[in-house]
Structures are given as C-alpha cells and as structure tokens.
Design an enzyme around this catalytic site. Structure first.
Site, PDB file in Angstrom:
ATOM      1  N   CYS A 101       0.920  -1.426  -0.071  1.00 51.96           N
ATOM      2  CA  CYS A 101      -0.151   0.054  -0.016  1.00 51.96           C
ATOM      3  C   CYS A 101       0.707   1.236   0.027  1.00 51.96           C
ATOM      4  O   CYS A 101       1.784   1.333   0.946  1.00 51.96           O
ATOM      5  CB  CYS A 101      -0.842   0.000   1.444  1.00 51.96           C
ATOM      6  N   GLY A 223      -8.721  -6.880  -9.121  1.00 50.37           N
ATOM      7  CA  GLY A 223      -9.101  -5.916  -8.149  1.00 50.37           C
ATOM      8  C   GLY A 223     -10.110  -4.839  -8.999  1.00 50.37           C
ATOM      9  O   GLY A 223     -11.297  -5.165  -8.821  1.00 50.37           O
TER      10      GLY A 223
END
Ligand SMILES: Cc1cc2nc3c(=O)[nH]c(=O)nc-3n(C[C@H](O)[C@H](O)[C@H](O)COP(=O)(O)O)c2cc1C
Length: 315
Positions: A101, A223
């Site tokens: 992230c 995703g």
C-alpha cells in the site's frame, strides 16, 4: 492440486484486498461467481490492541467465506505476530502481510510499500509472523518503493518462510498510474519456488489468461475490474474452461447481481447506505441511462428509498 501452503484452492482466480470494498458480503458473492481465494480489507495490526471492535468489523468472516486470507499491515514484528494469532483465531485460513500500500497513512508508520525499501526489516517481520501461526503466511508487494527491487524482496520473503507472494507490478511511486509491468512478475516467478500471484491491470478473461501465460504466475489477482462487475470471475472460469467469451452483461443481469449483493450485505449485517450507493454506481457504469441513475442515487437519503430506485428504475 492448486495450493498455497496446505490451503487447497479450486482455481487460479483471486479477489484482491480492497479497503472499503472487500468486506464479508462482497467476498461471499465473489466466490459465488467463481473467485477461488479472497483477501480481506487490510487490518491494522497495531489497532488490534486498542480498537478490537473496529478490527472485528474489518475482518468478519464465516463458513461461506473460505478460504480467506486476512491481510494485516504494520511495521513491528511483535504486534504483527500477535495480530496474526488473533486473526487466525477469528477464522483466517491464510495471513497476508501488506507490503504494497503506497498511502501516506501507512508509509508514515513505516508500513505498507515503505517496507520495500528495507529488505532486512521485511525478513524480520515475515519470520516473526511465520513463527507465530500455523497457517500459511503470504506477502503482497509492489514492484518496489521508488525503484524496482521485487526480485530481491521476493527472495527475502521466501527465505523467511512465506508460502506465496503477490506482486502488484507497479512501484509505490506510480500509485495507480501508468501500466503495470508484468515483466516484473515474470522475473519474480523465475526466481522463487513459492507460488506467485500476479496482479495489476487484469480487466478481462483474456488479460487474465495472458498474465498466466506471459509471466508463468500461478494465480491471477483481480481488483478494480471486479467493482460493479463480479461477473468477471465467472467469465474467466468460462473462458479458461470452454474458451467462451462473454461480450457484455445486460442491464437486468447487473440489476440482479447488485440486488443479490445487497441481500448478502443485509444478511451479514453490513448494509450501509454509503455501500449501496457505491455499488449501485459501479454496477450502472457503462449502461445507457447510467448517468441519470447515478445522479438519482445521490439524492436518496435512506436505504429504503435507494432500494426502491434500484428495483424500479435501474438505468
Ligand atoms: C479501492 C481500493 C482499495 C484497495 N485496498 C487495498 C488493501 O487494503 N490492501 C492491498 O494490499 N491493496 C489494496 N488495493 C490494491 C489492490 O489490491 C490491487 O493491488 C490494485 O488495485 C491493482 O490491481 P487491479 O489492477 O486488478 O485493480 C486497493 C485498491 C483499490 C482500488
């Protein structure tokens, strides 16, 4: 037999971890459509010790939600290990460590993709979690922090005992811009013996097949292409097994899928107006009348009003 550690998987399709999206309901429905493995939203390992109720909400699971990889983020070996034990007690089949992230919220704590610039610390953290739990531990990385070092990190991760590695083929600096460089996934796959989950820009069954073929990766993680389009998992299964190409999904199919997802949200007690709004907007993307519908979505003040709009006037 497809496996990550001792966890058996029915196919090569993986639902990506997406904060604010991949809650229990979303994962259950993704599995109905064919996802073989799903990742939770990221859970703050340090937060396990001061806001357990919030963490329980971020990682709720049940028997329909298996196999499930619970993703933790953090930068301390002791809290990550303790948090890993707790999420295993809460039902995680796999513990995943977030090292991908790029958000400041994580990097200011030295967590997420920031760890990629500290290979030694990566090894320490992975070893600590691996020795704390009996389930497989996996790590999700990007190509690197500001330059590419995924192969070096993958070697460290494997040596520390991880059972698989996910590579999102962009550096953290790229955020979500530019194209994912699948060559990085290929190089990681050539370098390590553990299963590699390829990730980045798979938006169709054909692209999923291409990622598997071009990089040699073992699994494909999807995703953004699943947002408002959980069909993508079924489309991939059909394409892989029969070569069938699904051109488009009708308005009625999308409406049904949205309502089905919403029913599951209600049944697991996670049915917020903001979530229904978000999914309604995604499911209407690309449809004639979608823009008008989304404008109306924004005017609805209660779940009941919004449900009525979706049932009676979907695009
Ligand atoms: C809304 C959103 C939330 C995300 N949250 C997470 C997360 O919690 N943990 C993580 O490792 N990656 C997270 N990601 C990154 C995705 O897992 C994935 O790596 C990225 O979107 C690239 O894959 P794609 O091209 O298939 O979308 C998130 C992405 C999006 C769009």
């Amino acid at each position: 037999m497809l496996k990550i550690g001792n966890v058996k998987l029915k196919n090569r399709l993986v639902l990506a971890p997406m904060a604010g999206v991949t809650n229990l309901a979303f994962r259950i429905v993704a599995r109905w459509y064919g996802a073989g493995l799903a990742f939770s939203e990221m859970v703050d390992a340090d937060g396990m010790f001061y806001d357990i109720q919030r963490r329980k909400k971020e990682f709720a699971t049940n028997a329909e939600d298996a196999p499930i990889a619970c993703q933790l983020f953090g930068a301390r070996a002791d809290t990550l290990a303790e948090a890993a034990k707790r999420v295993v007690d809460m039902g995680a089949d796999i513990v995943d460590m977030n090292m991908g992230c790029p958000s400041f919220k994580l990097s200011r704590k030295n967590a997420g993709a920031k760890l990629l610039s500290q290979p030694e610390l990566v090894g320490v953290l992975v070893r600590s979690v691996v020795s704390a739990v009996d389930v497989p531990v996996t790590v999700k990385i990007r190509s690197g922090w500001d330059s590419v070092n995924a192969v070096e990190i993958a070697r460290v991760v494997e040596a520390a005992g991880a059972s698989a590695i996910t590579v999102h083929a962009r550096t953290a600096k790229m955020m979500y811009g530019g194209a994912a460089d699948w060559e990085v996934i290929k190089r990681v796959k050539e370098e390590v013996g553990i299963p590699v989950i390829g990730n980045g820009d798979v938006a169709s069954p054909l692209r999923a097949r291409e990622m598997l073929d071009e990089t040699g990766c073992d699994f494909v993680m999807i995703g953004r292409a699943a947002l408002g389009n959980l069909f993508i998992f079924r489309d991939c299964v059909e394409f892989f097994e029969k070569g069938t190409v699904m051109v488009e999904h009708t308005k009625e199919e999308r409406q049904r899928a949205l309502l089905e997802l919403w029913e599951v949200c209600k049944s697991v007690g996670d049915a917020r107006l903001s979530d229904l709004r978000m999914h309604a907007c995604w499911f209407s993307k690309g449809l004639t009348g979608g823009r008008r519908f989304r404008e109306e979505v924004g005017t609805k003040k209660t779940v009941a009003e919004l449900e009525e709009l979706v049932v009676e006037n979907f695009c």
